[in-house]
Scaffold this motif. Sequence first.
Motif, PDB file in Angstrom:
ATOM      1  N   ILE A  86       1.669   5.449 -14.839  1.00 28.08           N
ATOM      2  CA  ILE A  86       2.358   5.729 -13.576  1.00 28.08           C
ATOM      3  C   ILE A  86       2.999   7.102 -13.614  1.00 28.08           C
ATOM      4  O   ILE A  86       2.903   7.882 -12.652  1.00 28.08           O
ATOM      5  N   LEU A  87       3.668   7.437 -14.722  1.00 24.63           N
ATOM      6  CA  LEU A  87       4.293   8.762 -14.849  1.00 24.63           C
ATOM      7  C   LEU A  87       3.248   9.868 -14.792  1.00 24.63           C
ATOM      8  O   LEU A  87       3.466  10.912 -14.166  1.00 24.63           O
ATOM      9  N   LYS A  88       2.120   9.634 -15.428  1.00 19.71           N
ATOM     10  CA  LYS A  88       1.079  10.671 -15.501  1.00 19.71           C
ATOM     11  C   LYS A  88       0.348  10.844 -14.182  1.00 19.71           C
ATOM     12  O   LYS A  88       0.059  11.976 -13.755  1.00 19.71           O
ATOM     13  N   GLN A  89       0.040   9.757 -13.486  1.00 22.89           N
ATOM     14  CA  GLN A  89      -0.780   9.829 -12.288  1.00 22.89           C
ATOM     15  C   GLN A  89       0.020   9.859 -10.981  1.00 22.89           C
ATOM     16  O   GLN A  89      -0.446  10.410  -9.984  1.00 22.89           O
ATOM     17  N   ILE A  90       1.212   9.239 -10.986  1.00 25.81           N
ATOM     18  CA  ILE A  90       1.985   9.129  -9.743  1.00 25.81           C
ATOM     19  C   ILE A  90       3.328   9.830  -9.835  1.00 25.81           C
ATOM     20  O   ILE A  90       3.720  10.576  -8.942  1.00 25.81           O
ATOM     21  N   GLY A  91       4.037   9.608 -10.937  1.00 29.79           N
ATOM     22  CA  GLY A  91       5.384  10.147 -11.080  1.00 29.79           C
ATOM     23  C   GLY A  91       6.418   9.058 -10.858  1.00 29.79           C
ATOM     24  O   GLY A  91       6.094   7.888 -10.617  1.00 29.79           O
ATOM     25  N   VAL A  92       7.670   9.455 -10.894  1.00 34.16           N
ATOM     26  CA  VAL A  92       8.746   8.475 -10.774  1.00 34.16           C
ATOM     27  C   VAL A  92       8.952   8.033  -9.328  1.00 34.16           C
ATOM     28  O   VAL A  92       9.576   7.002  -9.068  1.00 34.16           O
ATOM     29  N   ASN A  93       8.423   8.766  -8.381  1.00 38.53           N
ATOM     30  CA  ASN A  93       8.617   8.432  -6.966  1.00 38.53           C
ATOM     31  C   ASN A  93       7.469   7.551  -6.449  1.00 38.53           C
ATOM     32  O   ASN A  93       6.893   7.806  -5.389  1.00 38.53           O
ATOM     33  N   TYR A  94       7.143   6.490  -7.196  1.00 31.16           N
ATOM     34  CA  TYR A  94       6.021   5.628  -6.841  1.00 31.16           C
ATOM     35  C   TYR A  94       6.305   4.814  -5.580  1.00 31.16           C
ATOM     36  O   TYR A  94       5.381   4.371  -4.906  1.00 31.16           O
ATOM     37  N   ASN A  95       7.570   4.611  -5.247  1.00 30.98           N
ATOM     38  CA  ASN A  95       7.895   3.845  -4.040  1.00 30.98           C
ATOM     39  C   ASN A  95       7.397   4.568  -2.783  1.00 30.98           C
ATOM     40  O   ASN A  95       6.751   3.964  -1.917  1.00 30.98           O
ATOM     41  N   ASP A  96       7.705   5.853  -2.675  1.00 27.62           N
ATOM     42  CA  ASP A  96       7.278   6.618  -1.493  1.00 27.62           C
ATOM     43  C   ASP A  96       5.799   6.984  -1.528  1.00 27.62           C
ATOM     44  O   ASP A  96       5.175   7.135  -0.470  1.00 27.62           O
ATOM     45  N   LYS A  97       5.254   7.130  -2.724  1.00 23.82           N
ATOM     46  CA  LYS A  97       3.856   7.558  -2.836  1.00 23.82           C
ATOM     47  C   LYS A  97       2.864   6.402  -2.752  1.00 23.82           C
ATOM     48  O   LYS A  97       1.732   6.588  -2.289  1.00 23.82           O
ATOM     49  N   ILE A  98       3.255   5.213  -3.195  1.00 22.21           N
ATOM     50  CA  ILE A  98       2.321   4.081  -3.258  1.00 22.21           C
ATOM     51  C   ILE A  98       2.792   2.899  -2.410  1.00 22.21           C
ATOM     52  O   ILE A  98       2.079   2.435  -1.515  1.00 22.21           O
ATOM     53  N   VAL A  99       3.993   2.402  -2.693  1.00 21.80           N
ATOM     54  CA  VAL A  99       4.449   1.153  -2.070  1.00 21.80           C
ATOM     55  C   VAL A  99       4.484   1.254  -0.548  1.00 21.80           C
ATOM     56  O   VAL A  99       3.886   0.425   0.155  1.00 21.80           O
ATOM     57  N   LEU A 100       5.157   2.249  -0.027  1.00 24.18           N
ATOM     58  CA  LEU A 100       5.282   2.383   1.425  1.00 24.18           C
ATOM     59  C   LEU A 100       3.948   2.631   2.124  1.00 24.18           C
ATOM     60  O   LEU A 100       3.579   1.879   3.033  1.00 24.18           O
ATOM     61  N   PRO A 101       3.193   3.668   1.740  1.00 26.72           N
ATOM     62  CA  PRO A 101       1.949   3.941   2.482  1.00 26.72           C
ATOM     63  C   PRO A 101       0.899   2.836   2.362  1.00 26.72           C
ATOM     64  O   PRO A 101       0.217   2.526   3.329  1.00 26.72           O
ATOM     65  N   VAL A 102       0.759   2.243   1.172  1.00 23.53           N
ATOM     66  CA  VAL A 102      -0.230   1.174   1.003  1.00 23.53           C
ATOM     67  C   VAL A 102       0.140  -0.034   1.859  1.00 23.53           C
ATOM     68  O   VAL A 102      -0.712  -0.622   2.540  1.00 23.53           O
ATOM     69  N   THR A 103       1.421  -0.406   1.842  1.00 25.23           N
ATOM     70  CA  THR A 103       1.869  -1.561   2.630  1.00 25.23           C
ATOM     71  C   THR A 103       1.622  -1.338   4.114  1.00 25.23           C
ATOM     72  O   THR A 103       1.064  -2.201   4.814  1.00 25.23           O
ATOM     73  N   ARG A 104       2.022  -0.193   4.614  1.00 31.79           N
ATOM     74  CA  ARG A 104       1.881   0.083   6.048  1.00 31.79           C
ATOM     75  C   ARG A 104       0.408   0.134   6.459  1.00 31.79           C
ATOM     76  O   ARG A 104       0.021  -0.373   7.517  1.00 31.79           O
ATOM     77  N   THR A 105      -0.420   0.742   5.598  1.00 30.69           N
ATOM     78  CA  THR A 105      -1.845   0.861   5.924  1.00 30.69           C
ATOM     79  C   THR A 105      -2.523  -0.494   5.952  1.00 30.69           C
ATOM     80  O   THR A 105      -3.300  -0.805   6.875  1.00 30.69           O
ATOM     81  N   ARG A 106      -2.252  -1.343   4.972  1.00 26.97           N
ATOM     82  CA  ARG A 106      -2.907  -2.648   4.906  1.00 26.97           C
ATOM     83  C   ARG A 106      -2.448  -3.568   6.048  1.00 26.97           C
ATOM     84  O   ARG A 106      -3.228  -4.386   6.545  1.00 26.97           O
ATOM     85  N   ILE A 107      -1.216  -3.436   6.446  1.00 27.78           N
ATOM     86  CA  ILE A 107      -0.746  -4.243   7.575  1.00 27.78           C
ATOM     87  C   ILE A 107      -1.489  -3.834   8.845  1.00 27.78           C
ATOM     88  O   ILE A 107      -1.935  -4.684   9.628  1.00 27.78           O
ATOM     89  N   ARG A 108      -1.636  -2.539   9.052  1.00 32.33           N
ATOM     90  CA  ARG A 108      -2.349  -2.064  10.238  1.00 32.33           C
ATOM     91  C   ARG A 108      -3.825  -2.469  10.184  1.00 32.33           C
ATOM     92  O   ARG A 108      -4.420  -2.822  11.210  1.00 32.33           O
ATOM     93  N   ASP A 109      -4.422  -2.395   8.998  1.00 31.99           N
ATOM     94  CA  ASP A 109      -5.838  -2.749   8.871  1.00 31.99           C
ATOM     95  C   ASP A 109      -6.094  -4.209   9.200  1.00 31.99           C
ATOM     96  O   ASP A 109      -7.140  -4.556   9.782  1.00 31.99           O
ATOM     97  N   ASN A 110      -5.176  -5.081   8.842  1.00 32.05           N
ATOM     98  CA  ASN A 110      -5.387  -6.518   9.039  1.00 32.05           C
ATOM     99  C   ASN A 110      -4.876  -7.022  10.382  1.00 32.05           C
ATOM    100  O   ASN A 110      -5.315  -8.084  10.846  1.00 32.05           O
ATOM    101  N   ALA A 111      -3.976  -6.290  11.014  1.00 33.79           N
ATOM    102  CA  ALA A 111      -3.425  -6.741  12.299  1.00 33.79           C
ATOM    103  C   ALA A 111      -4.473  -6.745  13.402  1.00 33.79           C
ATOM    104  O   ALA A 111      -4.354  -7.504  14.375  1.00 33.79           O
ATOM    105  N   VAL A 112      -5.516  -5.917  13.254  1.00 35.25           N
ATOM    106  CA  VAL A 112      -6.528  -5.814  14.321  1.00 35.25           C
ATOM    107  C   VAL A 112      -7.370  -7.081  14.448  1.00 35.25           C
ATOM    108  O   VAL A 112      -8.116  -7.221  15.421  1.00 35.25           O
ATOM    109  N   TYR A 113      -7.267  -8.003  13.495  1.00 30.99           N
ATOM    110  CA  TYR A 113      -8.036  -9.239  13.563  1.00 30.99           C
ATOM    111  C   TYR A 113      -7.310 -10.329  14.370  1.00 30.99           C
ATOM    112  O   TYR A 113      -7.857 -11.421  14.559  1.00 30.99           O
ATOM    113  N   TYR A 114      -6.103 -10.054  14.842  1.00 29.55           N
ATOM    114  CA  TYR A 114      -5.309 -11.062  15.541  1.00 29.55           C
ATOM    115  C   TYR A 114      -4.794 -10.492  16.862  1.00 29.55           C
ATOM    116  O   TYR A 114      -4.498  -9.302  16.955  1.00 29.55           O
TER     117      TYR A 114
END
Length: 303
Positions: free
Chosen positions: A140-168
């Motif tokens: 994680i330190l080598k590939q992402i850094g210490v700011n993994y929340n803003d770089k991974i958690v937030l964007p991945v969560t928001r993107t996957r929610i949008r991707d799946n919401a279109v089915y309903y």
Amino acid sequence: MILIIILGILLVIVSFSLKSSPNQFTQYATIARIIGFVIIFLGLFSSAFKQVEAGKVGVKTLYGEVQPDILNSGLNIINPLMDVTYFDIQTQNNTMASEKSEGSTIAGGNAVRVLSNDGLEVIIDLTVLFRIIPTDAPVILKQIGVNYNDKIVLPVTRTRIRDNAVYYDAVSLYSTKRNEFQQRIFKSIEADFKKRGIVLEQLLIRNINLPTSVKTTIESKINAEQDAQKMIFVLQKEKQEAERKRVEAQGIADYQKIISTGLSDKQLQYESIKAQKELAASANTKIIFMNGKGNTPIILSDK
């Protein structure tokens, strides 16, 4: 610790300068050299010990190169020249909500806005509970850094929610398909997190806000359904009351039929005599029967 070592090195350099250029401070050169070496030794000695707090792990780097092993909680001995970056391995949460006070410190809130299958904008408030895998902290330190929340958690969560919401459609998200939608996005986000060394523990949909027009329609539909249910209840009650009255009327009719067809004159005379006898035998009662017709006698009694 580096500053202490640098200070010791400077003292040693100054001591050699005083020795090479005799002056009034030359007599202190030896003392300065000794103090400098002591400071350097103390700096190196203290830098070799690293204490890692509970719930954290340390990742070592030497001249920018990330070491594959980690430092666990407690006291660790390392190369004094290494730097240590600390990672929190306890459960962390990230709340995305419409209200600023409920979510992350982003002006105006950071709830997820999605488009449903029927083209309506739906605002979703949710909380993500996650933690990093301790052994993956160096990656994680080598590939992402210490700011993994803003770089991974937030964007991945928001993107996957949008991707799946279109089915309903919007109403299904709000009501019948809410749990199904939550499980679906959990699986997709969990897979993405795992590739990055992050474990998704829970994903909690806190609220789903529909457009005002849709809310009004749903409320009208619910009110109409409640009125319909109420009317069904009233009709059932009226039917039951009508059935009760019909049964009662039928019973009265049957009774009258039995009375009119089932009792003979002799039976009526017998019953009359029995009643007269009982009344005549009662105490403190005067009974007078006067009947000028038929064969029934006239009875006078003062008892």
